[in-house]
Design an enzyme around this catalytic site. Structure first.
Site, PDB file in Angstrom:
ATOM      1  N   HIS A   1       0.944  -1.026  -0.032  1.00 45.22           N
ATOM      2  CA  HIS A   1      -0.049   0.178   0.073  1.00 45.22           C
ATOM      3  C   HIS A   1       0.798   1.307  -0.023  1.00 45.22           C
ATOM      4  O   HIS A   1       1.912   1.288   0.539  1.00 45.22           O
ATOM      5  CB  HIS A   1      -0.901  -0.249   1.307  1.00 45.22           C
TER       6      HIS A   1
ATOM      7  N   ASP B   1       3.053  -3.765   7.938  1.00 47.35           N
ATOM      8  CA  ASP B   1       1.946  -3.191   7.900  1.00 47.35           C
ATOM      9  C   ASP B   1       0.886  -4.403   7.867  1.00 47.35           C
ATOM     10  O   ASP B   1       0.642  -5.239   7.075  1.00 47.35           O
ATOM     11  CB  ASP B   1       1.824  -2.793   6.392  1.00 47.35           C
TER      12      ASP B   1
ATOM     13  N   GLN C   1      -4.538  -5.312   6.948  1.00 50.13           N
ATOM     14  CA  GLN C   1      -5.484  -5.873   6.415  1.00 50.13           C
ATOM     15  C   GLN C   1      -5.294  -7.314   6.931  1.00 50.13           C
ATOM     16  O   GLN C   1      -6.157  -8.158   6.685  1.00 50.13           O
ATOM     17  CB  GLN C   1      -5.058  -6.331   4.629  1.00 50.13           C
TER      18      GLN C   1
ATOM     19  N   LYS D   1     -10.341  -1.466  10.520  1.00 47.16           N
ATOM     20  CA  LYS D   1     -10.580  -2.584   9.681  1.00 47.16           C
ATOM     21  C   LYS D   1     -10.619  -3.694  10.654  1.00 47.16           C
ATOM     22  O   LYS D   1     -10.508  -4.951  10.066  1.00 47.16           O
ATOM     23  CB  LYS D   1      -9.007  -2.783   8.883  1.00 47.16           C
TER      24      LYS D   1
ATOM     25  N   CYS E   1      -4.654   2.153  -3.813  1.00 50.46           N
ATOM     26  CA  CYS E   1      -3.472   2.813  -3.083  1.00 50.46           C
ATOM     27  C   CYS E   1      -2.536   1.675  -3.317  1.00 50.46           C
ATOM     28  O   CYS E   1      -1.462   1.447  -2.373  1.00 50.46           O
ATOM     29  CB  CYS E   1      -3.558   3.069  -1.717  1.00 50.46           C
TER      30      CYS E   1
END
Length: 415
Positions: free
Chosen positions: A130, A207, A210, A233, A372
């Site tokens: 991302h 990261d 997700q 999320k 993104c």
């Protein structure tokens, strides 16, 4: 475990906790919400925690001596311990509250990166990332004369781990990679990648935006030195997130932002002395209600058992993938064998934006665009895809409705 009738009944009860899912759109069509990779919906217990704070004990935290301030402080810091347990951090001081994944990554770049990286040092990033895990490192690289080296991705959407291992040099200091690709759903082998990075003396920045809603987390088992994620999320509120960092790293890092709460003392003559982590990195009044609501979101998702949620979502993913492959001219982008419940796809002769706008008229919410992740889109020779992403509250009936609606929309576009 299969998607049994008993589990389906549990999901129907679970759905009742989400007020928004009862909405009707565009001529009384049911809402089918498949944009969960962008943001998940929020269950009633999380909404109740939010309103309870404002109705019963709205006050600033840490410095007040009155009852409301004490209650707010206890709830806020209690959430920190809930997060610590959720990610299996060793120490509650390793949990820093941020505005989200993006701020967590920027915090590492601007604090650890500025203090520890020198001209000629190298950072490894992947083509799956991302923009939030690309742009901060580009800015830092430009400022300090660093080199960014890119881990390639194959046609299935998996990272090329042989090339990853070959990219390391004596100047490699940091690896920045997503746990799960937001555009493709690919689950990256973080533990194995961390082992390689540490063997070369590099740190691992993950990261996790997700991943947090789809699988149990154990930052120690993953070997993550830093791990960032967002509440929105994870069935929680917007505007709040978490940065996990190993305490010895956080303790050596300078502040990123200055203000109240992050100091020990301030003197105009002698300068300032700073608080220990995590408060060193939480300048000013934080997102108190959001942090408290995050606590309830974590409790909600763990009470429903990640194993059941993951199995349910994987069943939805298989059902949708198999049905979509029967649509003429539709191509799924990214078919890694280990995926979260995300399907990115394109259709011959149809623009992604047109498909997204038209399927919305059926009450189906999907995401269109580059997500993104423009470097990844360019790898596939694309400007945009459609993306359907599933959560615990989605059902097989919604999958079928989505696929039928998609077929109707495609026929409409082609006609």
């Amino acid at each position: 475990m299969s998607m049994s009738d008993e589990l389906r009944l549990d999901v129907e009860a679970l759905r009742a906790e989400f007020p928004v899912l009862s909405r009707r759109l565009h001529g009384d069509r049911p809402l089918v919400y498949l944009d969960n990779a962008a943001t998940t919906q929020t269950p009633r217990p999380v909404l109740d925690a939010w309103t309870d704070y404002f109705e019963r004990y709205n006050a600033n935290i840490h410095r007040g001596l009155h009852r409301l301030a004490d209650e707010a402080t206890q709830a806020y810091e209690g959430s920190r311990d809930t997060v610590r347990e959720f990610v299996n951090a060793e120490d509650v001081r390793e949990i820093v509250f941020t505005r989200g994944t993006t701020e967590g990554i920027n915090l590492v770049a601007q604090s650890w990166g500025r203090a520890n990286l020198r001209e000629g040092d190298e950072i490894l990033i992947s083509r799956l990332e991302h923009h939030s895990n690309i742009v901060p490192w580009q800015l830092l690289a430009e400022e300090k004369g660093l080199t960014l080296r890119v881990i390639p991705v194959d046609e299935r959407g998996e990272l090329d781990l042989d090339t990853y291992r070959a990219l390391f040099t004596e100047r490699t200091r940091l690896v920045c990679v997503s746990h799960v690709s937001n555009a493709l759903g690919t689950v990256n082998p973080i533990a194995a990648m961390s082992e390689v990075a540490h063997r070369h003396g590099a740190l691992m920045m993950v990261d996790g935006a997700q991943a947090v809603a789809h699988m149990p987390l154990d930052v120690q088992a993953l070997g993550a030195d830093f791990y960032a994620f967002s509440a929105h999320k994870l069935y929680g509120p917007t505007g709040v997130g978490v940065l996990y960092g190993r305490f010895e790293l956080l303790e050596a890092m300078p502040p990123w932002q200055g203000g109240g709460e992050m100091i020990k003392t301030v003197s105009l003559e002698e300068g300032s002395r700073f608080a220990a982590p995590p408060h060193r990195f939480e300048a000013g009044t934080p997102a108190i209600a959001e942090v408290i609501a995050l606590d309830r979101a974590i409790r909600w998702v763990t009470n429903h058992h990640f194993e059941l949620i993951s199995d349910w979502e994987q069943g939805l993913l298989r059902r949708a993938s198999e049905a979509m492959k029967g649509i003429d001219g539709l191509r799924i982008i990214g078919e890694a064998p280990h995926k979260a419940a995300v399907i990115s796809f394109v259709v011959d002769g149809a623009h992604a934006q047109d498909l997204g706008l038209l399927i919305d008229q059926y009450g189906v919410a999907i995401r269109t665009g580059h997500h993104c992740a423009q470097p990844l889109m360019h790898h596939y020779g694309l400007e945009a895809t459609c993306r359907a992403s599933f959560a615990a509250y989605n059902t097989p009936e919604e999958v079928d409705y989505f696929v039928d609606a998609l077929g109707s929309v495609i026929r409409m576009v082609r006609d």
